[in-house]
Design an enzyme around this catalytic site. Sequence first.
Site, PDB file in Angstrom:
ATOM      1  N   LYS A  70      -7.824 -10.086 -21.111  1.00  0.00           N
ATOM      2  CA  LYS A  70      -6.864  -8.988 -20.862  1.00  0.00           C
ATOM      3  C   LYS A  70      -6.719  -9.570 -22.101  1.00  0.00           C
ATOM      4  CE  LYS A  70      -6.642  -6.969 -16.680  1.00  0.00           C
ATOM      5  NZ  LYS A  70      -6.082  -6.812 -15.522  1.00  0.00           N
ATOM      6  N   GLU A  71      -6.416  -8.374 -23.042  1.00  0.00           N
ATOM      7  CA  GLU A  71      -5.592  -8.753 -24.420  1.00  0.00           C
ATOM      8  C   GLU A  71      -3.944  -7.398 -24.236  1.00  0.00           C
ATOM      9  OE1 GLU A  71      -7.432  -8.217 -27.682  1.00  0.00           O
ATOM     10  OE2 GLU A  71      -7.451  -6.026 -27.545  1.00  0.00           O
ATOM     11  N   LYS A  83      -0.113  -5.173 -36.691  1.00  0.00           N
ATOM     12  CA  LYS A  83      -0.471  -5.081 -35.282  1.00  0.00           C
ATOM     13  C   LYS A  83      -1.201  -6.270 -34.451  1.00  0.00           C
ATOM     14  CE  LYS A  83      -3.575  -2.696 -32.312  1.00  0.00           C
ATOM     15  NZ  LYS A  83      -3.912  -1.989 -32.038  1.00  0.00           N
TER      16      LYS A  83
END
Length: 158
Positions: A70-71, A83
């Site tokens: 998960k990021e 970003k």
Amino acid sequence: MFGKVEHELELEVAANEAWKLFGTLEIAKFVEKEMPQIFQKVELTEGDGALGTVLKLTFVPGIPGPPSYKEKFTKIDNEKRIKETEVVEGGYLELGFTLFRVRFEVIEKGEDSSIIKSTIEYELKEDHAANESLVSTQILANIAELAKNYLNKNKAPK
């Protein structure tokens, strides 16, 4: 130990056009659709694309590196077109990394050209130094190349 790797690719579209893809959730949808040989699934688990958004990336078995992680979107600067995401669960964190950050930066080059600069910054525990070989910009380079082709095909006529 700390490290950093980078990749740059010139795009034949204005920086604002490239940012519409890279600065939003569109890039997640894009990679899931355009790179099924790498990404098995890209799931939005939290948020709406703004700061704090969490994605779960699941890779096709056999791709070097962790099977999934998960990021979290930790920085979105629409003015500078930057970003950043950081792995917050699983994946690289289970392989001895204490930080695994990916940054996309869209740099204005000219009226109809820009550069997508992809950077991975990482910190790795000394006793896991061998895992440094898992750090590569290859997937980011592939994303940039596919995005370039997509943006060229879909750019607005003058």
